[in-house]
Enzyme design. Structure first.
Site, PDB file in Angstrom:
ATOM      1  N   GLU A 245      -1.804 -14.112   4.428  1.00 13.21           N
ATOM      2  CA  GLU A 245      -2.169 -13.141   3.390  1.00 13.21           C
ATOM      3  C   GLU A 245      -1.024 -12.144   3.326  1.00 13.21           C
ATOM      4  OE1 GLU A 245      -4.780  -9.294   2.815  1.00 13.21           O
ATOM      5  OE2 GLU A 245      -5.888 -10.893   3.827  1.00 13.21           O
ATOM      6  N   CYS A 282      -5.043  -4.286   1.587  1.00 12.61           N
ATOM      7  CA  CYS A 282      -4.468  -5.371   0.786  1.00 12.61           C
ATOM      8  C   CYS A 282      -5.134  -5.503  -0.567  1.00 12.61           C
ATOM      9  CB  CYS A 282      -4.559  -6.686   1.546  1.00 12.61           C
ATOM     10  SG  CYS A 282      -6.222  -7.061   2.153  1.00 12.61           S
TER      11      CYS A 282
END
Length: 502
Positions: A245, A282
């Site tokens: 990620e 994020c």
């Protein structure tokens, strides 16, 4: 030998941790121990594995006060979000335990020997099995839920793998205490030594990824570090899967009708979303598209930012890079500063920053992720400008739309436009706060991630499993879930779905 240090982001004070960086030889030994532990538990029933996961969750609850206090000192994050994050970690382990009990994740299939249009067909039985020892790289911004105690560790163990954790340099003491809690609980449950290992130091992380025993890597962090690890994997004699990620801007769009109907509410929600955890999420919305006439929303966000106290960023690198990115967005991207970030009196603290640009002037130079409390407001004259501008934004984890219920045509068009660009579409909400559940997908096209799988939720297990088929196998070598007779998992037998026998 190098001794690691830790820095309090609130003050900038640095102290020795007493933790020694793991040398290459020790990394190899830890990886071998993980492989040996995996082989030792491979034949144990799923009930043992589910019990292990619940024991790990109980261990986190038992050391809650110590874990939170350690993380507060190292990360500068407040007690409340850290307590909530630790609760999330314990919940994840228990949720995966439920999934292991359920057994559907195995995708068990039996095709008995039979005549087919192509001639006699052999007996074939297939299900998912562990990939092998998994290297888990924790993130700086989630010292619990995406680090040693995070979803990668939980999902890899749930899949039947061993885990070797790479402690994050921003919180080595938190990683150490987290690992100690897991290791003690695993040993008390009867797990062999090595099932959950840990290494310290940047060099150790590189050696871990290169180690031939490691079978997969789970990573949450920057795109630049992700590329470094991918390069190491490419140089291996036997490349392995890397589940990263990496980077996300998470565009958010506000329609004129939504701005008129609930502008104050949206201003408050958007401010909370991009400043939560000092913007170090994020899923933080980095670009917000709003009508050119929506001065009330802009004023509401700027006013809240002007009154905000400085928040601690996690380390000096994030602090310094945030300033450099803001400069680039203005100098190269043409954004205008509405609210400049102000540094705090000490440490790596900073106040929110708000920039502005017209949608017609948006270029890829403005579409850069800023890890921290920085938001770019993009003013548009028509929604057509928004749809055009979305093509300049790198694919993301999420895209969000604020629209009124009767704007069905706009909702449909937005959904179709972002369908291939993100992994999650949010309607009249905010992308921060990722639910841990069976249905959640936390991922997206490159550069958000480099995989089609999720790193949050039950199906995160799928990353660390591989299919294996047994053809005309004697019954005694088959896993219990693939033997004839009633079993406690759902299976597809000769093409027909059969539910578990309970």
């Amino acid at each position: 030998m190098t001794t690691l240090t830790t820095t309090d982001p609130r003050t900038g004070a640095t102290a020795d941790t007493g933790i020694t960086a793991t040398d290459d030889g020790a990394v190899a030994g830890i990886a071998r121990a993980a492989d040996e532990a995996l082989r030792a538990v491979r034949s144990r029933p799923r009930s043992w594995r589910a019990g292990l996961l619940r024991a790990l969750a109980d261990a986190l609850d038992a050391d809650r006060a110590g874990l939170v206090a350690t993380a507060m000192a190292e990360t500068g994050l407040p007690e409340a979000p850290l307590t909530g994050e630790l609760t999330r970690s314990a919940f994840q382990f228990r949720l995966f335990a439920d999934a292991v009990d359920d057994g559907a994740f195995l995708e068990a299939i039996i095709d008995h020997a039979d005549d087919t249009p192509m001639g006699p067909g052999p007996d074939v039985r297939r299900m998912l099995v562990p990939v092998g020892p998994v290297a888990v790289f924790g993130s700086s911004n989630f010292p619990f839920a995406f680090s040693a105690l995070g979803g990668d560790t939980a999902s890899a163990l749930a899949g039947g793998n061993a885990v070797v954790i790479k402690a994050h340099s921003s919180h080595p003491l938190t990683s150490q205490r987290s690992h100690a809690a897991l290791e003690h609980a695993a040993r008390a449950h009867g797990a062999p030594d090595g099932l959950i290992g840990i290494v310290y130091g940047q060099r150790a992380g590189a050696a871990l990824v290169a180690d031939p025993t490691v079978a997969a890597v789970g990573f949450t962090g920057s795109l630049s570090t992700g590329r470094i690890l991918l390069d190491i994997i490419e140089r291996r004699e036997r490349p392995i899967p890397f589940f990263g990620e990496l980077s996300s801007l998470n565009p958010l769009v506000i329609t004129p009708a939504a701005a008129a109907a609930r502008g104050d509410e949206i201003a408050a929600g958007l401010f909370t979303s991009f400043t939560g955890s000092a913007g170090q999420l994020c899923t933080k919305p980095g670009l917000a598209f709003l009508p050119a006439s929506a001065d009330g929303i802009v004023d509401g966000i700027v006013a809240r930012g002007r009154d905000a106290a400085p928040q601690a960023l996690l380390n000096s690198r994030i602090h310094d890079e945030l300033g450099r990115i803001q400069h680039r967005l203005v100098a190269d991207g043409g954004a205008r500063v509405l609210l400049d970030a102000r540094p705090g009196d000490e440490g790596f603290t900073v106040t929110p920053a708000v920039l502005e640009i017209a949608a017609a002037a948006l270029t890829p130079a403005v579409a850069e992720e800023a890890f921290g409390p920085l938001l770019v407001l993009v003013r548009y004259e028509s929604l057509d400008e928004v749809y055009s501008a979305l093509g300049m934004i790198p694919d993301s984890l999420t895209a969000t739309l604020h629209a009124e219920p009767d704007e069905t045509e706009t909702i449909d068009r937005f959904t179709a436009r972002v369908h291939d660009l993100v992994g999650r579409i949010v309607y009249n909400g905010y992308p921060t706060g990722v639910r841990v559940s069976w249905g959640m997908h936390h991922g997206g096209p490159w550069p958000a991630t480099n995989t089609q799988h999720t790193s949050v939720g039950v199906t995160a297990m799928r990353r660390f499993l591989r299919p294996l088929a047994w053809q005309d196998a004697p019954a005694h070598v088959l896993p219990a879930e693939l033997r004839d007779g009633p079993v406690d998992v759902p299976r597809r037998v000769d093409g027909e779905l059969q539910l578990a026998a309970r």
